[in-house]
Design an enzyme around this catalytic site. Sequence first.
Site, PDB file in Angstrom:
ATOM      1  N   GLU A 187      -2.605  14.967  12.926  1.00 45.55           N
ATOM      2  CA  GLU A 187      -1.365  14.308  13.487  1.00 45.55           C
ATOM      3  C   GLU A 187      -1.241  14.917  14.982  1.00 45.55           C
ATOM      4  OE1 GLU A 187       2.212  14.209  11.278  1.00 45.55           O
ATOM      5  OE2 GLU A 187       1.357  13.957   9.446  1.00 45.55           O
ATOM      6  N   GLU A 245       1.948  20.731   6.452  1.00 46.08           N
ATOM      7  CA  GLU A 245       2.919  21.204   7.273  1.00 46.08           C
ATOM      8  C   GLU A 245       3.709  22.339   6.650  1.00 46.08           C
ATOM      9  OE1 GLU A 245       5.013  18.565   9.816  1.00 46.08           O
ATOM     10  OE2 GLU A 245       3.555  17.520  10.703  1.00 46.08           O
TER      11      GLU A 245
END
Length: 340
Positions: A274, A157
């Site tokens: 995710e 991320e």
Amino acid sequence: MLVSPRTSTAGPATHRLRVPVLTLLLMLLPSLLALSTASPTAAAEERVAKRALAHRVELGAWVEGMTAEPSRLVDFEQLVRHRTGIASYYWGYGDVFPGETELAFADGGRREVLLSWDMGPTRFTDWTDGSEDAYLDQLVEAALAYPYDVHVRPWPEMNGDWVSFQPTRTGDRVHGGTYREFKLAWRYVVRYFRDRGADNVKWVFNPTVDVYAETTTVADIWPGRRYVDVLGLDGFNWGRDSSWGRWKSFERIMAPQYRRLTALHPTAPVWVCEVASKEPKVDDGAPVDRDSSKARWIKQALSTTRFPRMTALIWFQEERERDWRVESSRASLRAFRRHL
């Protein structure tokens, strides 16, 4: 040579039939040529796109506490009545992997392992100037002794404005650096493994789906297709509230960044590393939203045909900022089971 009346009659008739057939072939020629020169990748993607996501992806999961208690992943499989093909979990700076934990989750090579790697209190230049070579040597040694592939997502991320290692134009983040420094660090780490024969480590370039102004544009930090094996996406439906806006479908969440990522690499598979949705009927940090349905969200996500290069979907099974668990309601659990 004598010609029988039957033969002499058939000749002109056959000749008359050849003209329209020839004309038809000439009319179809451009289409036939187009088919013969069509990209095999494009044709394959078109075939895949006709199938629902649930019927063409490998299901994976992160289950809270599973690193210490692998049986929790088995409990999840029993809950959803579906075997997982990917075990996803998290290692930090200083951890050495792959090792015994990965062997347990790999289940004799029948399951892929996806590791999120927190690079710790370092800057990008710490990797390129050799400061972390001793640590990398430990990781390479472990990888060489490991019998299977292992997927690693370093700086996960990294595009998010909430992480201390976000690459920025000025390089002002405490554990970050500039766009160029990030790309050089990524390439250095990948080459370090490959140059020493650890080709079983597969590299996952894994931004979040967020594309608002404060995030880093993925094209600015793309290390190049030679250094990326898998494109990763993290995306959550946070629900309807003043901070996160409105309820968003899986397609709406994934589409913008999916387009940007797949434009950077023409063939790499896309893994949703995710993903989860909040339970709208529960006040779990966002107000109750009786107009929305997590069960319907799951059904639409698993039924979509919009993302032909998605080959893995890893559910984030944890009650954290929101109740992301599939069993947050009976309806959402039933939907998950049914549409798998």
